[in-house]
Design an enzyme around this catalytic site. Structure first.
Site, PDB file in Angstrom:
ATOM      1  CD  GLU A   3      -3.012   1.066   2.235  1.00  0.00           C
ATOM      2  OE1 GLU A   3      -3.234   1.949   2.956  1.00  0.00           O
ATOM      3  OE2 GLU A   3      -3.420  -0.156   2.639  1.00  0.00           O
TER       4      GLU A   3
ATOM      5  NE  ARG B 241      -4.860  35.595 -13.998  1.00  0.00           N
ATOM      6  CZ  ARG B 241      -6.002  36.213 -13.878  1.00  0.00           C
ATOM      7  NH1 ARG B 241      -6.844  36.147 -15.032  1.00  0.00           N
ATOM      8  NH2 ARG B 241      -6.032  36.906 -12.625  1.00  0.00           N
TER       9      ARG B 241
ATOM     10  CD  GLN C 243      14.056  34.402 -10.461  1.00  0.00           C
ATOM     11  OE1 GLN C 243      14.265  35.592  -9.533  1.00  0.00           O
ATOM     12  NE2 GLN C 243      15.029  34.040 -10.781  1.00  0.00           N
TER      13      GLN C 243
END
Length: 378
Positions: free
Chosen positions: A241, A267, A278
């Site tokens: 798991e 955007r 940056q």
């Protein structure tokens, strides 16, 4: 040391990703798990028996090849709850049945588990025993006909919809972890009661709830392995798991990076693409760095399992890295998308809610740190 995928691995990854995208497209409805057809679809895609023996309908894959397919599933399927539910069904339930069930139990359950006709739930956690699984309050008393189970489990993944349950109970209180025994039993067993699903923050399509046992008789063939072997069986399933289930979160991290790169390129603010700033670019770089670091740790863990290892150190490092990267990456994505990241329509806030529990289940992040510290000799 070869880091490259084989052509077969690349084809398998691409096939699973494309199939998951087609079969489970993004939707506002998070209740698909209650639809048994979704489970059958998973079975037809081969995603419920990746590491199970071929004689029962599984693919017979090792840990690394299993993880690659779960990763592709997590990347292609926008419903992380479904990825989690299917993985818990396989690694927390089918793995211990396959490894420690009687031939009759394996023949009776594993084909249905692989096909999706049978849904399995993992009942280990208790209100007073989350990480400390050596002190289970649920008891199993031996009788002439088997064992009588009494007590209550909580946070049972798939419990509200499960057909069979894998559970663990104390058979010898004086023996601590050596007094825990593993069982598999049918949902319709007299004395077994399942609660309604919890109303959770995330992983909404992976129902979890309580399971109560009141003089619940499990026949002798329902014992997995030997009496007192439960803790070892549980740790065996936890290795699978903590490695392979969390590959689905690596897929989620890839989706987050892709979405953020696309958003940053399109955007615009102050007359420029936000990717030109940056601060934005560096945030995405850090997301990518965490993703690749987690991926490499997970692959190493799986490779080690395939080669007869699976050290507690590397399993814990992998689980910790992936889960913490998922939460950090999802938070970064919300910040990068701004107000849009807070809206449900974009799916970003959903990924954050689905990422948070990864630091809790399968052993919390702090428990993983304790395990790592112990392995370092601290």
């Amino acid at each position: 040391m070869d880091f490259a995928w084989t052509p077969e691995q690349r084809d398998a990854y691409d096939d699973v990703r494309a199939s998951a995208e087609r079969s489970f497209p993004p939707t506002a409805d998070a209740s698909r798990l209650h639809d048994r057809e979704a489970w059958r679809r998973l079975g037809r895609l081969g995603l419920l028996g990746l590491c199970l023996p071929t004689e029962y309908g599984g693919a017979g894959l090792g840990a690394l090849d299993t993880a690659l397919r779960v990763e592709a599933f997590g990347r292609g399927c926008a419903d992380t709850g479904l990825v989690f539910a299917a993985s818990a069904h396989q690694f927390a339930c089918a793995v211990p049945i396959s490894g420690f069930g009687t031939p009759e139990v394996k023949k009776g359950l594993l084909p249905g588990i692989c096909s999706g006709e049978v849904v399995a739930g993992n009942a280990m956690t208790e209100a007073g025993a989350g990480s400390d699984v050596s002190r289970l309050a649920v008891t199993a008393t031996e009788t002439a006909d088997g064992y009588l189970l009494n007590g209550e489990k909580t946070f049972v993944t798939n419990g509200p919809v499960a057909d069979v349950l894998v559970t663990y109970a104390t058979t010898d209180p004086a023996a601590a972890h050596l007094g825990v025994t593993a069982f598999v039993l049918d949902r319709e067993t007299p004395g077994l009661t399942v609660s309604e699903p919890y109303d959770k923050m995330g992983l909404v399509s992976a129902p979890a709830g309580r399971v109560s046992f009141q003089d619940c008789l499990v026949p002798a063939h329902g014992v997995l392995g030997e009496p007192g072997q439960g803790a070892a069986i549980f740790q065996h399933s936890m290795r699978w798991e903590r490695a392979c289930l969390f590959a689905g979160y690596v897929g989620l991290l890839d989706r987050l990076v892709e979405r953020c790169v696309e958003h940053a390129r399109t955007r615009r603010q102050f007359g420029r693409r936000i990717s030109d700033f940056q601060a934005v670019a560096n945030r995405i770089v850090e997301m990518k760095l965490r993703t690749e670091s987690a991926r490499l740790l997970l692959y190493r863990c799986c490779w080690e399992m395939d080669n007869g290892g699976g050290s507690e150190l590397n399993v814990a490092l992998s689980k910790l890295a992936v889960s913490e990267a998922a939460v950090a990456g999802a938070l970064d994505a919300v910040r990068l998308f701004g107000g849009l990241g807070y809206l449900r329509d974009t799916g970003i806030e959903t990924m954050l809610r689905d990422a948070v529990p990864s630091t809790i289940f399968s052993g919390t992040s702090d428990v993983q740190r304790l395990l790592i510290a112990r392995e370092l000799g601290l």
